[in-house]
Design an enzyme around this catalytic site. Structure first.
Site, PDB file in Angstrom:
ATOM      1  CG  ASP A  94     -12.652 -10.419  -7.148  1.00 22.34           C
ATOM      2  OD1 ASP A  94     -12.791 -10.526  -5.886  1.00 22.34           O
ATOM      3  OD2 ASP A  94     -11.818  -9.684  -7.653  1.00 22.34           O
ATOM      4  CD  GLU A 159      -9.296  -8.008  -2.208  1.00 22.85           C
ATOM      5  OE1 GLU A 159      -8.545  -7.650  -1.386  1.00 22.85           O
ATOM      6  OE2 GLU A 159      -8.941  -9.001  -3.134  1.00 22.85           O
ATOM      7  CD  GLU A 160      -7.624 -11.277  -5.370  1.00 22.10           C
ATOM      8  OE1 GLU A 160      -6.698 -10.510  -5.073  1.00 22.10           O
ATOM      9  OE2 GLU A 160      -7.593 -12.280  -4.575  1.00 22.10           O
ATOM     10  CB  THR A 321      19.517  -7.484 -34.943  1.00 16.84           C
ATOM     11  OG1 THR A 321      19.183  -7.656 -36.439  1.00 16.84           O
ATOM     12  CG2 THR A 321      20.507  -8.561 -34.772  1.00 16.84           C
TER      13      THR A 321
HETATM   14  N1  BES Z   1      -6.476 -12.254   0.455  1.00 20.38           N
HETATM   15  C1  BES Z   1      -5.511 -11.028   0.087  1.00 20.38           C
HETATM   16  C2  BES Z   1      -5.300 -10.086   0.988  1.00 20.38           C
HETATM   17  C3  BES Z   1      -4.111 -10.434   1.716  1.00 20.38           C
HETATM   18  C4  BES Z   1      -2.994 -10.962   1.199  1.00 20.38           C
HETATM   19  C5  BES Z   1      -4.239 -10.534   3.179  1.00 20.38           C
HETATM   20  C6  BES Z   1      -2.056 -11.438   2.000  1.00 20.38           C
HETATM   21  C7  BES Z   1      -3.279 -10.929   4.030  1.00 20.38           C
HETATM   22  C8  BES Z   1      -1.778 -11.444   3.370  1.00 20.38           C
HETATM   23  C9  BES Z   1      -6.588 -10.264  -0.999  1.00 20.38           C
HETATM   24  O1  BES Z   1      -7.357 -11.018  -1.964  1.00 20.38           O
HETATM   25  C10 BES Z   1      -5.655  -9.645  -2.011  1.00 20.38           C
HETATM   26  O2  BES Z   1      -4.829 -10.153  -2.673  1.00 20.38           O
HETATM   27  N2  BES Z   1      -5.652  -8.322  -2.090  1.00 20.38           N
HETATM   28  C11 BES Z   1      -4.710  -7.564  -3.136  1.00 20.38           C
HETATM   29  C12 BES Z   1      -5.460  -6.184  -2.998  1.00 20.38           C
HETATM   30  C13 BES Z   1      -5.156  -5.320  -4.132  1.00 20.38           C
HETATM   31  C14 BES Z   1      -5.526  -5.835  -5.195  1.00 20.38           C
HETATM   32  C15 BES Z   1      -5.675  -3.789  -3.936  1.00 20.38           C
HETATM   33  C16 BES Z   1      -3.401  -7.463  -2.696  1.00 20.38           C
HETATM   34  O3  BES Z   1      -3.002  -7.421  -1.564  1.00 20.38           O
HETATM   35  O4  BES Z   1      -2.835  -7.492  -3.611  1.00 20.38           O
HETATM   36 ZN    ZN Z   2      -6.051 -12.178  -3.364  1.00 23.31          ZN
END
Ligand code: BES
Ligand code: ZN
Length: 466
Positions: A94, A159-160, A321
């Site tokens: 995703d 995951e995102e 307003t």
């Molecule tokens: N790839 C990232 C995780 C990440 C970001 C690792 C920056 C190292 C540095 C992952 O896809 C991500 O964005 N995770 C989310 C998880 C959250 C929605 C629980 C995040 O970190 O915001």
């Molecule tokens: Zn991410």
């Protein structure tokens, strides 16, 4: 054929197919698998099916889509090497939303190669990194007809958005994901040319605050001065979240935070990290943060609180307003060991509610959360991964890093299996993940494929759980 020779033929194969691997990744990046958008629900599924089909096409024939209450989980395995170790490869298919769309040079789902970079939403986070593994597997199977170990694949579609359905999936399918080691490629390297193994992630607690002061929007001339304005209440509440020095004022927030050990501080200080690079990469004018900590310590080992969005009232062209009836904010806290997201969310929600003036109601919703993760990286498995990265990238050394982002899966699987998790990411810190013009460095993509192929060979030495 001697063992080293076998890996080298796989690597030759990878080097000869470099351009094809880019063309094939482009097809994956074209699929707008935005998990947060109900409008894209079928695209997310199409992406899962695409990966399932790709796995089958490259010779991983045992595949299955698992339905969840949200988006499907792609599971597959190639386990034809009885007695050999089994490695679980995790990634996510995703992607983040694409707004602000007008800031993209080329459309997010029309991937474009410019200057050795592949531009497109999801190119680095995480489709390119997932595909690096599939291409390495494909190369092993095409070149040798076999793999040096057993592999399981778990690709998630949420995951995102906080992996809300993954814990349940892992609980229900514990035997399926049993493995001797877990590999995750979803993190950046410390810098170009310096492949990195990440041994710590921050956790996350994400809240929405809704303030209501009256039943409906009101004329600010007829009611201004006697009816409370929820935007003012919200601004006042949010201003109480941190003190002048940036310390978070949620009661109990720091209670469980583990202090940094002096040897880790020394290790982080010795990393070839250039503070100026953060300014260059981001366009920010100065760095800031908690006193007494270096930039890397603040990023990787200290908790933070950030507003992600504030809205309410009139924001269109011109002036109107009005006293709005409601005001809203989304905020997130990045957490470190041993802060628990549920405990922190509850503490933050009651603190926010306690700040409500008598004339307004404050509702707080917990949108999602994820646990932090830390591994002292003393298990010899880390050395095997380091050797694979050195060979794959053609370098002498790697960096051991932590990261500020979150991947909820990692802590769940680490707690469930007690096996090492190898976070070997092929991204760069400035590849604009989650932002307009996300890109993937195609040289790193290629070296990521090479490293993955070496990694499977290295990990074939792992002792098995039996
Ligand atoms: N790839 C990232 C995780 C990440 C970001 C690792 C920056 C190292 C540095 C992952 O896809 C991500 O964005 N995770 C989310 C998880 C959250 C929605 C629980 C995040 O970190 O915001
Ligand atoms: Zn991410």
């Amino acid at each position: 054929m001697p063992k080293e020779r076998t890996v080298e033929t796989v690597i030759d194969h990878i080097d000869r197919n470099r351009d094809r691997y880019v063309r094939e990744l482009i097809e994956l990046v074209k699929i707008p698998s935005i998990s947060s958008s109900s409008k894209h629900r079928l695209d997310v599924r199409r992406c899962a099916e695409y990966l399932q089909h790709e796995l089958e096409r490259i010779g991983v024939r045992k595949t299955r889509l698992f339905e969840t209450d949200g988006h499907p989980v792609v599971y597959a395995e190639w386990t034809e090497n009885a007695g050999a170790p089994t490695v679980l490869i995790y990634g996510h298919y995703d992607v983040q939303p694409v707004d602000p769309l007008d800031q993209w040079v080329t459309p997010p789902f029309e991937p474009d190669v410019r200057n050795g970079r592949l531009y497109g939403r999801g190119s680095v986070d995480d489709k390119g990194q997932v595909f690096a593994h599939l291409k390495a597997v494909e190369a092993w199977l095409q070149q040798t007809g076999t793999l040096p170990l057993n592999l399981k694949f778990l690709f998630e579609g949420e995951e995102e958005i906080g992996s809300a359905n993954l814990d349940g999936f892992l609980r229900d399918n514990a035997a399926l994901v049993r493995s001797d080691c877990v590999v995750v490629s979803d993190t950046p390297m410390l810098a170009r040319g310096l492949p990195s193994i990440c041994y710590g992630l921050r956790g996350l607690a994400y809240l929405q605050v809704d303030v209501r002061a009256c039943a409906s929007d009101l004329h600010s001339g007829s009611f201004g001065g006697v009816i409370g304005n929820p935007l003012h209440a919200l601004v006042h509440i949010l201003d109480q979240l941190k003190d002048q020095s940036g310390r978070i004022r949620v009661p109990g927030f720091y209670d469980k935070v583990l202090p940094l050990e002096s040897d880790e501080r020394a290790a982080l200080a010795a990393l070839p990290f250039v503070e100026q690079q953060v300014l260059t990469d981001t366009g920010a004018q100065a760095l800031l943060g908690e006193e007494g900590y270096t930039t890397l310590e603040r990023l990787w080992a200290r908790p933070t609180l950030d507003l992600n969005g504030i809205w309410g009232g009139f924001i269109e062209e011109g002036a109107k307003t009005v006293i709005p009836a409601t005001a809203h904010a989304k905020l997130s806290m990045r957490l470190v060991p041993e802060q628990d997201p549920a405990v922190i969310s509850t503490a933050a929600a009651s603190y926010l509610r306690s700040l409500a003036p008598a004339w307004a109601t404050v509702d707080v919703q917990v949108l999602h959360g994820g646990q932090s993760w830390y591994d002292p990286h003393t298990d010899p498995t880390f050395d095997l991964a380091a050797a694979a990265l050195c060979k794959g990238f053609g370098v002498e050394r790697i960096a051991y890093i932590r990261e500020g982002g979150s991947i909820p899966f990692v802590r769940t699987i680490a707690d469930a299996t007690h096996r090492p998790c190898l976070l070997i990411g092929f991204g760069l810190p400035d590849e604009c993940a989650h932002a307009p013009n996300e890109w993937l460095d195609l040289d790193n993509y290629h070296k990521g494929i090479r490293s993955s192929a070496y990694l499977y060979d290295e990990l074939s030495q792992l002792p098995t759980l039996g």
